[in-house]
Write a protein that holds these residues in place. Structure first.
Motif, mmCIF file in Angstrom:
data_model
loop_
_atom_site.group_PDB
_atom_site.id
_atom_site.type_symbol
_atom_site.label_atom_id
_atom_site.label_comp_id
_atom_site.label_asym_id
_atom_site.label_seq_id
_atom_site.Cartn_x
_atom_site.Cartn_y
_atom_site.Cartn_z
ATOM 1 N N THR A 68 57.901 -93.683 12.985
ATOM 2 C CA THR A 68 57.889 -92.144 13.459
ATOM 3 C C THR A 68 57.724 -92.126 15.577
ATOM 4 O OG1 THR A 68 56.366 -89.951 13.681
ATOM 5 C CG2 THR A 68 55.462 -92.253 13.510
ATOM 6 N N GLN A 69 58.553 -90.660 16.004
ATOM 7 C CA GLN A 69 58.299 -91.116 16.872
ATOM 8 C C GLN A 69 57.085 -90.667 17.514
ATOM 9 O OE1 GLN A 69 63.023 -89.960 16.899
ATOM 10 N NE2 GLN A 69 62.129 -89.077 19.163
ATOM 11 N N GLY A 70 55.860 -90.242 16.486
ATOM 12 C CA GLY A 70 54.941 -88.981 16.910
ATOM 13 C C GLY A 70 54.017 -89.777 16.718
ATOM 14 N N GLY B 50 66.276 -94.504 16.369
ATOM 15 C CA GLY B 50 64.865 -93.160 16.462
ATOM 16 C C GLY B 50 66.062 -91.429 17.019
ATOM 17 N N PHE B 51 66.413 -92.025 17.828
ATOM 18 C CA PHE B 51 67.550 -90.636 18.083
ATOM 19 C C PHE B 51 67.119 -89.591 18.078
ATOM 20 C CE2 PHE B 51 70.410 -94.696 16.966
ATOM 21 C CZ PHE B 51 69.522 -95.178 17.799
ATOM 22 N N GLY B 52 65.532 -89.478 17.881
ATOM 23 C CA GLY B 52 65.235 -87.718 18.000
ATOM 24 C C GLY B 52 64.889 -87.685 16.717
ATOM 25 N N GLY B 53 65.599 -87.827 15.105
ATOM 26 C CA GLY B 53 65.552 -88.335 13.691
ATOM 27 C C GLY B 53 64.371 -88.673 13.377
ATOM 28 N N LYS B 54 62.938 -89.181 14.087
ATOM 29 C CA LYS B 54 62.262 -88.773 13.801
ATOM 30 C C LYS B 54 60.538 -88.706 14.755
ATOM 31 C CE LYS B 54 63.314 -94.063 11.757
ATOM 32 N NZ LYS B 54 63.999 -95.068 12.076
ATOM 33 N N GLU B 55 61.689 -87.964 15.291
ATOM 34 C CA GLU B 55 60.106 -86.915 16.307
ATOM 35 C C GLU B 55 59.356 -85.812 15.063
ATOM 36 O OE1 GLU B 55 61.445 -84.776 19.685
ATOM 37 O OE2 GLU B 55 60.259 -83.744 19.792
ATOM 38 N N ASP B 56 60.525 -85.415 14.086
ATOM 39 C CA ASP B 56 59.892 -84.178 13.777
ATOM 40 C C ASP B 56 59.486 -84.988 12.070
ATOM 41 O OD1 ASP B 56 58.264 -82.228 15.257
ATOM 42 O OD2 ASP B 56 59.088 -80.669 13.403
ATOM 43 N N THR C 114 67.420 -80.614 13.853
ATOM 44 C CA THR C 114 66.230 -81.586 13.953
ATOM 45 C C THR C 114 66.468 -82.055 15.262
ATOM 46 O OG1 THR C 114 64.702 -82.352 13.820
ATOM 47 C CG2 THR C 114 66.236 -84.035 12.635
ATOM 48 N N ALA C 115 66.082 -82.729 16.000
ATOM 49 C CA ALA C 115 65.947 -82.986 17.719
ATOM 50 C C ALA C 115 67.432 -84.105 17.464
ATOM 51 C CB ALA C 115 64.756 -84.216 17.963
ATOM 52 N N PHE C 116 67.937 -84.296 18.399
ATOM 53 C CA PHE C 116 69.117 -85.353 17.760
ATOM 54 C C PHE C 116 69.228 -86.031 19.363
ATOM 55 C CE2 PHE C 116 71.834 -87.298 15.558
ATOM 56 C CZ PHE C 116 72.428 -88.143 16.398
ATOM 57 N N ARG C 117 69.227 -86.625 20.103
ATOM 58 C CA ARG C 117 69.719 -87.163 21.556
ATOM 59 C C ARG C 117 70.102 -85.831 22.582
ATOM 60 N NH1 ARG C 117 71.757 -92.722 22.403
ATOM 61 N NH2 ARG C 117 70.425 -93.864 25.015
ATOM 62 N N GLY C 118 69.522 -85.377 23.261
ATOM 63 C CA GLY C 118 69.893 -83.924 23.936
ATOM 64 C C GLY C 118 69.553 -82.972 23.482
ATOM 65 N N PHE C 119 68.905 -82.648 22.247
ATOM 66 C CA PHE C 119 68.190 -81.534 21.827
ATOM 67 C C PHE C 119 68.253 -79.965 22.053
ATOM 68 C CE2 PHE C 119 63.707 -80.127 22.012
ATOM 69 C CZ PHE C 119 63.498 -80.603 20.883
ATOM 70 N N GLY C 120 69.791 -79.682 21.842
ATOM 71 C CA GLY C 120 70.668 -78.904 21.757
ATOM 72 C C GLY C 120 71.078 -78.591 23.802
ATOM 73 N N PRO D 113 55.413 -86.689 20.959
ATOM 74 C CA PRO D 113 55.848 -87.983 20.640
ATOM 75 C C PRO D 113 56.545 -88.472 22.008
ATOM 76 C CG PRO D 113 56.911 -86.115 21.017
ATOM 77 C CD PRO D 113 55.804 -85.940 20.868
ATOM 78 N N SER D 114 56.678 -89.544 21.702
ATOM 79 C CA SER D 114 57.986 -90.700 22.688
ATOM 80 C C SER D 114 59.440 -90.363 22.248
ATOM 81 C CB SER D 114 58.782 -92.199 21.633
ATOM 82 O OG SER D 114 57.090 -92.763 22.291
ATOM 83 N N ALA D 115 60.169 -88.521 23.657
ATOM 84 C CA ALA D 115 61.101 -87.924 23.337
ATOM 85 C C ALA D 115 61.086 -87.539 24.392
ATOM 86 C CB ALA D 115 60.298 -87.056 22.558
ATOM 87 N N ALA D 116 62.785 -86.771 24.738
ATOM 88 C CA ALA D 116 62.479 -85.862 26.032
ATOM 89 C C ALA D 116 63.155 -86.644 26.642
ATOM 90 C CB ALA D 116 61.492 -84.737 26.178
ATOM 91 N N SER D 117 63.694 -88.266 26.563
ATOM 92 C CA SER D 117 63.732 -89.545 27.982
ATOM 93 C C SER D 117 62.380 -89.582 28.537
ATOM 94 C CB SER D 117 65.064 -88.230 28.466
ATOM 95 O OG SER D 117 65.734 -88.371 27.789
ATOM 96 N N SER D 118 61.687 -88.452 27.830
ATOM 97 C CA SER D 118 60.329 -89.092 29.043
ATOM 98 C C SER D 118 59.292 -89.782 28.942
ATOM 99 C CB SER D 118 59.594 -87.203 28.931
ATOM 100 O OG SER D 118 60.375 -86.559 29.713
ATOM 101 N N GLY E 279 67.612 -92.007 28.996
ATOM 102 C CA GLY E 279 67.885 -92.339 27.137
ATOM 103 C C GLY E 279 68.777 -90.734 26.884
ATOM 104 N N GLU E 280 68.615 -89.137 27.675
ATOM 105 C CA GLU E 280 69.696 -88.624 26.837
ATOM 106 C C GLU E 280 70.771 -88.103 27.719
ATOM 107 O OE1 GLU E 280 65.767 -86.312 25.955
ATOM 108 O OE2 GLU E 280 66.579 -85.577 24.352
ATOM 109 N N PRO E 281 70.108 -88.288 28.977
ATOM 110 C CA PRO E 281 71.762 -87.564 29.154
ATOM 111 C C PRO E 281 73.071 -88.077 29.576
ATOM 112 C CG PRO E 281 69.452 -88.089 31.122
ATOM 113 C CD PRO E 281 69.443 -88.487 30.089
HETATM 114 MO MO1 MOS Z 1 63.915 -86.090 21.216
HETATM 115 S S1 MOS Z 1 65.973 -86.001 21.099
HETATM 116 O O1 MOS Z 1 63.361 -87.241 19.926
HETATM 117 O O2 MOS Z 1 64.115 -86.920 22.632
#
Ligand code: MOS
Ligand code: GUN
Length: 757
Positions: free
Chosen positions: A196-198, A227-233, A339-345, A506-511, A711-713
Motif C-alpha cells: 500500500t501507498q497508505g 503504485g502510481f496512485g493505484g495503491k493510495e486507496d 482512483t488516484a493515478f499519477r497527476g491526480f486529475g 499516503p506516499s502520494a502527491a509527489s510530496s 514524481g507526477e509533473p
Molecule cells: Mo497520488 S496519484 O497516489 O500521488
C-alpha cells in the motif's frame, strides 16, 4: 562525482538480483491460508440469491466470508462513506467484491470460486459520465473555481471557440498486483504486510471494519512493485479482507490478486468528458476560459472529490488567464471506483486547455505554439485559486528549450521531411507543464521521521515514506549521510511501519521525499547538535568550532582524533539520547474551500517538452523521434533517480495519450482485461531519444534540499504526443478535422489520415 550525481537507486542492487522482497515473497507461517475474492459478474443489480454450498463443500476450503462476518462496519470509503467492503444486497460494478474464499491453497480457493452460484436481478447500467449526468447520478456537489469576470471578458474577445474533449482512463499496471498478508499476534492483535501507498489508511480502515482499536493493527510495508496512485486507496480492501479472515480464524491468510482479477476489480485513472469555451484577443492573449469537466468517478467516491479538485487547480496549465470559470462534476457510474493515478486529475484538466489552444490555433491559422507562448505564466500572476505565482520557471523552461534544442532547425527538419516524403509525415508539438506540489487537502501535508543512531555508529531511519520504485529510500539515506558526513553504507532505511511512524499521509502527491525528507533532515540536525555538544565537551572547545566530516570530528577545519564511532559511544556513555523523532508540516499553505481561494501549494514544478513524431501514413502507426525537455528539478539531490522519474513519467503519459485504451462494453464489463488487449508502451514504443536538461534556477527552499518533487509533473509532457501526432496527420491530410478524443490510437490515426477525401 558528488553523491548527488553518482547515486543510484539503492534498490536497484536487490532488484537486478531478484532479491527485493514484495508481499508475495513474505515467508509465510506454517498453516497459512490462501484467499481469492468472489466478485460480481454484473455491473448493476440486486442480489436475489447466492449459493455457496458447493464451494464450501470442496475439500480444502476453510471458510467463505461475506458482509455478515464483519464485526465492525462494512465500510471502506475514505472521503465519503459510500463503499462497502463486501456487497450486501446489491452490486454496483462488475468486479465488486462479494465474498472472500479462504482455502488451503490459492488453487483450491479459485476452484471453489467457480462453484458459487449467484442470481442477480439486473438494473440499468451507466458507463459514461454523460449518461450519469443525464440521469442525475452524482458522487457529490459540483465544484467551481473562478477568477475575474469570464462572462464579460468574452465580450472583449476577437476570437471565441467552443468544443468538447474526451480523455480515457488508464490502467496503473503496477508490476506487483494488489495483495496483502495478515498474521495473528497475541491478544487478538493483527499484523498486516501490505502493498500500500497508505499504511495508515490500511490500519484505520481495518480497525473500523473489525471494530478494533487502531493500536491492535500493525501495518508493515517493505516496498511496492509500483503504485502510481493505484495503491493510495485501493490497496486497502485486500488488506482488510485478509485481516478479517485472520480475525476469525486466528491463522495467517494471504491474498494476492492475479492480473485478471486485479484489472477487473480495481479502478483506474478517471475518464473525463469535458467542454470548453476559449476567448482570445487579436494578439492571441487568452482573455477568457470556461470549462466543464465531467469526471467518470465509477461506483463509489474513493478519492474522486480530491482528484476533481486537482483538475480545477491545473485547468489553465502553464498559462495566465485573467478570467476563468471552471466546474467539475463527479459522476457516479457502474464502473469500478476510479482512483488516484499519477497527476491526480491534473493531466485531464491540462488536456482540455491544450485542446482548446490547438483548436483556436487551427481556426485562426497560427501555430499552437504561438498561442502557448503568448500566454505563459509570469512572476506574480494569479492562479484561478488565488495563489500568486512565485519563482515561476514557465517562460524560462520554454525559452531555454527553444534555444538549447535549436527549435528553428528542428522545425525546418520537420518541414523538409514533410516536403520530401509522401507516405511518412512528421509532427512536432510543444508541451509546457505547471504542477502544484502539496496535497491539495492542506491537513495532509505533514510527516514524521524516527532516527536511531545505534551504539556502533550505524543508523536506522523510519519514516512514512513508502518505497515504490521512485527512490525515496535512497533520498532519505542521502539526507542523513549529508548531515552526519558518513557513508550511506552506515544508514539503513527501515520498513514503513505504523508502530514506528503513526498517523501518516499516503506516499502520494509527489510530496513523499519533501515531507519525509524534511522530517528526516530535522531529526538528523537535532541529533547533530547533540553530538556537537558532546564533541565540544570532549575536545574542550566551543560547539561552533565543531564540524563532522568524513567520519571524523573536525575542530576549526582541522581533523581531530575523535572518530564518528568514538563520538557515538561517548555520547552513549554520557547518557545522551541517540534517538530523535521529528515532525514536519509544510509551512505557509492554506486553502479556504468555502471561497475556493488560498495558497494550497508549497511551490510549483515547471517544464517544457518538445515532442517529434513520425507517422507511417499507410499503416497509421507512429514512432516518437525525440522528446526534448527542459525540466525544473530545482537543484536535484539525486540526478540519476530524478531523470529516471522523468523518463518513466513521460513514457506513462505518452501511453495514456496514444496507445492505452481501456474499454468497457455497455454492460459494464471490462474488455481490455489482459495485456493482450491493453497495450502499454514498451521498449520499442518509447521515444528513440529523450533528452532532459535541468533548467537553471536558484531552486526553492520549500523543496527538500532545494530538490523539487519529481514524481507526477513529467507525466504531462506526454500530452504533447497527442498533438504532435495530430499535427503529422494534418500534414498528410489537409481535410482532416481536429479531434480531441484521447488516446490517439493507430486505428484513429488511420481513419483520420483518409477522412473527408
Ligand atoms: Mo497520488 S496519484 O497516489 O500521488
Ligand atoms: N496524488 C496527487 N496529488 C494528490 C493530492 O493532492 N492528494 C492525494 N491524496 N493524492 C494525491
Amino acid at each position: 562525482k558528488s553523491l548527488k550525481q553518482s547515486i543510484k537507486n539503492l534498490d536497484s542492487y536487490t532488484h537486478v538480483r531478484g532479491e527485493s522482497l514484495y508481499v508475495d515473497d513474505v515467508n509465510v507461517r506454517q498453516g497459512t491460508f490462501h484467499a481469492v475474492v468472489f466478485d460480481s459478474p454484473k455491473a448493476h443489480g440486486k442480489i436475489k440469491h447466492i449459493d455457496y454450498s458447493k464451494a464450501e463443500a470442496l475439500e480444502g476450503v476453510e471458510r467463505i466470508f461475506t458482509y455478515k462476518d464483519v464485526p465492525g462496519k462494512n465500510q471502506i470509503g475514505g472521503i465519503i462513506p459510500d463503499e462497502p467492503l463486501f456487497a450486501e444486497n446489491d452490486v454496483h460494478f462488475w468486479g465488486m467484491p462479494i465474498a472472500l474464499i479462504v482455502a488451503e491453497t490459492e488453487f483450491i480457493a479459485r476452484k471453489a470460486r467457480s462453484l458459487i452460484d449467484i442470481d442477480i436481478e439486473e438494473l440499468p447500467v451507466i458507463t459514461t459520465a454523460k449518461q450519469a449526468k443525464a440521469n442525475g447520478s452524482f458522487i457529490n456537489a459540483p465544484r467551481s473555481f473562478s477568477l475575474g469576470d469570464t462572462e464579460n471578458a468574452f465580450k472583449d474577445c476577437e476570437y471565441i471557440f467552443e468544443g468538447e474533449t474526451f480523455s480515457n482512463g488508464q490502467e496503473h499496471l503496477y508490476i506487483e498486483a494488489q495483495g496483502a498478508y495478515a498474521e495473528p499476534l497475541e491478544n487478538g492483535n493483527i499484523k498486516i504486510t501490505s502493498s500500500t501507498q497508505g499504511p495508515t489508511a490500511v490500519q484505520k480502515t481495518t480497525a473500523q471494519v473489525l471494530g478494533l482499536a487502531m493500536h491492535k493493527i500493525e501495518v508493515d510495508v517493505t516496498r511496492l512493485g509500483g503504485g502510481f496512485g493505484g495503491k493510495e486507496d485501493q490497496a486497502t480492501p485486500w488488506a482488510v479482507m485478509v485481516a478479517l479472515a485472520t480475525f476469525h480464524l486466528n491463522q495467517s491468510v494471504k491474498l494476492i490478486l492475479n492480473r485478471h482479477d486485479d484489472l477487473r476489480m480495481t479502478g483506474k485513472r478517471h475518464p473525463y468528458e469535458s467542454s470548453y469555451k476559449i476567448g482570445l484577443s487579436k494578439d492571441l492573449k487568452i482573455l477568457a476560459y470556461e470549462a466543464e469537466f465531467l469526471q467518470n468517478s465509477g461506483a463509489a467516491a474513493d478519492l474522486s472529490p480530491a482528484i476533481a479538485e486537482r483538475t480545477l487547480f491545473h485547468a489553465t496549465n502553464s498559462y495566465f488567464v485573467p478570467n476563468v470559470t471552471t466546474t467539475v462534476i463527479s459522476c457516479k457510474t457502474n464502473l469500478p471506483p476510479n482512483t488516484a493515478f499519477r497527476g491526480f486529475g491534473g493531466p485531464q484538466g491540462m488536456f482540455v486547455i491544450e485542446s482548446a489552444i490547438a483548436k483556436a490555433a487551427h481556426e485562426i491559422g497560427v501555430s499552437p505554439r504561438q498561442i502557448q507562448e503568448a500566454n505563459l505564466l509570469d512572476e506574480n500572476d494569479t492562479f484561478s485559486y488565488g495563489q500568486i505565482a512565485k519563482k515561476v520557471e514557465a517562460k524560462n523552461t520554454w525559452h531555454s528549450a527553444k534555444k538549447i534544442f535549436n527549435i528553428e532547425d528542428l522545425e525546418q527538419e520537420v518541414e523538409d521531411f514533410n516536403k520530401n516524403n509522401s507516405s511518412f509525415k512528421k509532427g512536432l508539438a510543444f508541451m509546457p507543464i505547471t504542477f502544484g506540489i502539496s496535497f491539495t487537502n492542506t491537513p495532509m501535508n505533514h510527516a514524521r521521521a524516527l532516527v536511531h543512531i545505534y551504539l556502533d555508529g550505524s543508523i536506522g531511519i523510519s519514516t512514512a515514506a513508502v518505497e515504490m520504485g521512485q527512490g525515496v529510500n535512497t533520498k532519505m539515506m542521502q539526507i542523513a549521510a549529508d548531515v552526519f558526513s558518513i557513508p550511506i553504507e552506515k544508514i539503513k532505511i527501515e520498513t514503513t511501519n505504523t508502530t514506528r511512524v503513526a498517523n501518516t499521509s499516503p506516499s502520494a502527491a509527489s510530496s513523499t521525499a519533501d515531507l519525509n525528507g524534511k522530517a528526516t533532515l530535522k531529526a538528523c540536525k537535532a541529533l547533530l547538535e547533540r553530538l556537537k555538544t558532546v564533541a565540544s565537551e570532549d575536545l574542550n572547545t566551543s560547539e561552533d568550532q565543531i564540524e563532522l566530516k568524513d567520519e571524523f570530528v573536525y575542530v576549526n577545519n582541522k581533523k581531530s582524533n575523535l572518530s564518528w564511532t568514538e563520538l557515538i559511544s561517548k555520547t552513549m556513555l554520557k547518557r545522551v539520547a541517540l534517538t530523535e523523532n521529528a515532525h514536519y508540516a509544510t509551512p505557509e499553505i492554506h486553502f479556504d474551500k468555502t471561497k475556493e481561494k488560498g495558497h494550497p501549494f508549497a511551490y510549483h514544478v515547471y517544464g517544457t517538452a518538445i515532442i517529434t513524431t513520425t507517422l507511417d501514413c499507410i499503416r497509421g502507426t507512429y514512432e516518437f523521434d525525440s522528446v526534448k525537455i527542459v525540466h525544473d528539478y530545482g537543484k536535484s539531490m539525486s540526478e540519476g533517480i530524478d531523470l529516471g522519474q522523468v523518463e518513466g513519467a513521460l513514457a506513462q503519459g505518452i501511453g495514456w495519450m496514444t496507445m492505452e485504451e481501456i474499454a468497457y462494453n455497455d454492460d459494464g464489463k471490462l474488455l481490455s482485461n489482459a495485456l493482450s488487449t491493453y497495450k502499454i508502451p514498451d521498449i520499442f514504443s518509447v521515444p528513440k531519444e529523450v533528452e532532459v536538461i535541468p533548467v537553471e534556477t536558484d531552486g526553492n527552499d520549500m523543496a527538500i534540499l532545494k530538490s523539487k518533487a519529481v514524481g507526477e509533473p513529467p507525466l504531462m509532457y506526454g500530452i504533447g504526443a497527442y498533438f504532435a501526432i495530430q499535427n503529422a496527420i494534418k500534414a498528410f491530410n489537409p481535410n482532416y478535422d481536429l479531434k480531441f478524443h484521447a488516446p490517439m490510437t493507430p486505428e484513429k490515426v488511420l481513419m483520420g489520415l483518409y477522412e473527408n477525401n
